[in-house]
Scaffold this motif. Sequence first.
Motif, PDB file in Angstrom:
ATOM      1  N   LEU A 123       4.129   1.073  -4.334  1.00  0.00           N
ATOM      2  CA  LEU A 123       3.749   0.081  -3.328  1.00  0.00           C
ATOM      3  C   LEU A 123       2.333   0.337  -2.811  1.00  0.00           C
ATOM      4  N   ARG A 124       1.981   1.602  -2.633  1.00  0.00           N
ATOM      5  CA  ARG A 124       0.606   1.917  -2.220  1.00  0.00           C
ATOM      6  C   ARG A 124      -0.392   1.498  -3.292  1.00  0.00           C
ATOM      7  N   VAL A 125      -0.043   1.792  -4.532  1.00  0.00           N
ATOM      8  CA  VAL A 125      -0.944   1.412  -5.629  1.00  0.00           C
ATOM      9  C   VAL A 125      -1.033  -0.106  -5.746  1.00  0.00           C
ATOM     10  N   ALA A 126       0.069  -0.793  -5.498  1.00  0.00           N
ATOM     11  CA  ALA A 126       0.038  -2.258  -5.524  1.00  0.00           C
ATOM     12  C   ALA A 126      -0.926  -2.800  -4.482  1.00  0.00           C
ATOM     13  N   LEU A 127      -0.974  -2.165  -3.323  1.00  0.00           N
ATOM     14  CA  LEU A 127      -1.939  -2.563  -2.295  1.00  0.00           C
ATOM     15  C   LEU A 127      -3.376  -2.341  -2.785  1.00  0.00           C
ATOM     16  N   LEU A 128      -3.597  -1.213  -3.482  1.00  0.00           N
ATOM     17  CA  LEU A 128      -4.929  -0.943  -4.037  1.00  0.00           C
ATOM     18  C   LEU A 128      -5.319  -2.009  -5.050  1.00  0.00           C
ATOM     19  N   ILE A 129      -4.392  -2.382  -5.916  1.00  0.00           N
ATOM     20  CA  ILE A 129      -4.666  -3.414  -6.918  1.00  0.00           C
ATOM     21  C   ILE A 129      -5.008  -4.734  -6.232  1.00  0.00           C
ATOM     22  N   GLY A 130      -4.205  -5.129  -5.247  1.00  0.00           N
ATOM     23  CA  GLY A 130      -4.466  -6.380  -4.548  1.00  0.00           C
ATOM     24  C   GLY A 130      -5.789  -6.361  -3.815  1.00  0.00           C
ATOM     25  N   PHE A 131      -6.120  -5.220  -3.208  1.00  0.00           N
ATOM     26  CA  PHE A 131      -7.401  -5.073  -2.518  1.00  0.00           C
ATOM     27  C   PHE A 131      -8.567  -5.244  -3.498  1.00  0.00           C
ATOM     28  N   GLY A 132      -8.499  -4.534  -4.637  1.00  0.00           N
ATOM     29  CA  GLY A 132      -9.575  -4.624  -5.621  1.00  0.00           C
ATOM     30  C   GLY A 132      -9.690  -6.001  -6.241  1.00  0.00           C
ATOM     31  N   TYR A 133      -8.546  -6.590  -6.592  1.00  0.00           N
ATOM     32  CA  TYR A 133      -8.551  -7.912  -7.222  1.00  0.00           C
ATOM     33  C   TYR A 133      -9.045  -8.978  -6.247  1.00  0.00           C
ATOM     34  N   GLY A 134      -8.591  -8.902  -5.001  1.00  0.00           N
ATOM     35  CA  GLY A 134      -9.026  -9.884  -4.011  1.00  0.00           C
ATOM     36  C   GLY A 134     -10.516  -9.833  -3.765  1.00  0.00           C
TER      37      GLY A 134
END
Length: 605
Positions: free
Chosen positions: A204-215
């Motif tokens: 879940l933490r990594v998913a937040l990182l992915i969303g942050f970078g992609y956004g």
Amino acid sequence: MKHMVLIEKPVTLQLTKRLIDCQPLMLGILACLGLLLRIYGLNWDQGKLFHPDEPFIVSHALSVAWSASVAQFFDPLRSPLNPHFFAYGSFPIYLLSLLGHAIALFFPDFFTYTNLNLAGRCISAIMDSGTILITGLLAYRLCIYDRYAILSPRAVSTVATLLVAFSPLQVQQSHYCTVDVMLLFFVTLTLLGCVTLVETRTPLRVALLIGFGYGLALATKTSAAPLVVPVGIALLLRWWRVRRVTVLVALVMVILATCLTFMLSMPYALLDWRIFLQQVIDQGNMSTGKALMPYTIQFEDTIPYLYEIQNIFLWGLGPMLALSAGGGLLWLIWRVVKRRVGCWLIMLSWVLIYGGMAGDLYVKYARYMLPLYSALIIIAAASLAALATTMRTSQRTSTNQAHVAIPAYALIGLVLLTTIFQGLAMANIYSQPSTLIQASHWMFTHLTPGSTIIYEQGDVIIPVATDNHNPQQEFHLAVSGLDMYSYDNPAKIRALTAALANSNVLIMTSDRWDQPAMRLPQHYPVTSHYYHMLFQGQLGFRLAARFENHPHLLGITLNDSDSDPSFSIFDHPTVRVFVRDPSLRYSTSELYHRILRDAPPMPFS
């Protein structure tokens, strides 16, 4: 003998652990080295603002401001926070404006066009140095997670980091206040999150990182949209490994984090969606050739994919690194066939999807391929390491195994040396004033005061003010430049010859128009003939001065005259100054007939 093994084993393990522990320090040192290379000569145009793309970001960063109320914020027509400009994302504009206002708190006079432009270049240099660090971490994780190949994570990470630090195109683009290296940073960050997601214990933490970078990648440039493919593959690989409901939760987290980050970083893409959508469509039409622009005519009749590969090979990565990346792609495709690709499928999918889409565009600026560079370099470093491992293990019965992999190590050394050389050669163009500054000095010194100067539309107009000289006071600059873009017609040629007949000096501050015209005689038969006559001194003008500054190092010059024009015409264009020969003064009519006499017929349609 047994006693010696028992003693040596702990020592070896301890040494290995120390080397692994030193890896973050090594990556940090290389990132700092890359930063020094990127800030060297950062004010390369001495505040004259020669890059044509920088004004779009800087001018909007100067104009945006906080909304006075919530109601004003949600009104896209009245909100001062709305940049009304979506060819690029809003995040770089907001970041630059925020930085400018923060510095202005301590230095009130800072918030000017020139200062903000230089601050934007600093942001580019710092963010690309961050890309160096993230690339090393990404390479390290890919090797750790690779279950099908024995690759040294430390070695591959170090080699990849060193190659990114000296990547020629990244060194150059880091000297511009544009969005391209910022986009590469967020793309690489998103890819790091994707690879980490496959094996992490905290999805879940990594998913937040992915969303942050992609956004943030989308809020920097909408061309980052194809990142959805490697993100989707990462989630599928995670599902294949663990088959837990947490994968679905991670998917939801990625979507929510991406949307929230994008909305916060680029709110008027939604609040002013009609203008946003129209400008995105306009940019798409320009990129695909549906809407021709003067600055894109250079791509007429260029071959898709081959044009980009040529520029990556010669100037973007350099020949040896580009060949290694090509070999690495073939190596990964072979692993796909053998079903041994693992997390490398994330990298391969990004290269093939984004490269396939961008490579087929009508507009083929070299920087359009920059989002692939970290992935390509990691793939190159891993393939070189795999070659060394294969050669070392293929002859286990050899009595001289230590020398088996020497050719592979020599190849790795050659790739490193040539890339470092080309990166330093690229940075070395900033060791001297811009050719436009050099030409301006020459013009103030050698031209007769009061001379009438004509120039080509779309190019930088020189001389620029320098050494207490004011070009407006010392010379007569033509009101408008020569229209070299329009297809040949009688009116264009009459305007051209009239301008030549009534001027003393003709300046060409790039190859922006003469190269496409001479390459496209079907559209520019007379214009190409005009350039031929001008260069041969047959129009009453002689070449009085020429200023060049190609990448160079240790007495070796890399002549990039045939590169994609966007690679050279901003920071080191070839500048030519033609001066009228007093003994050969032709009238408008004489020049007109002289040019048309032996020229092919014009396409009047």
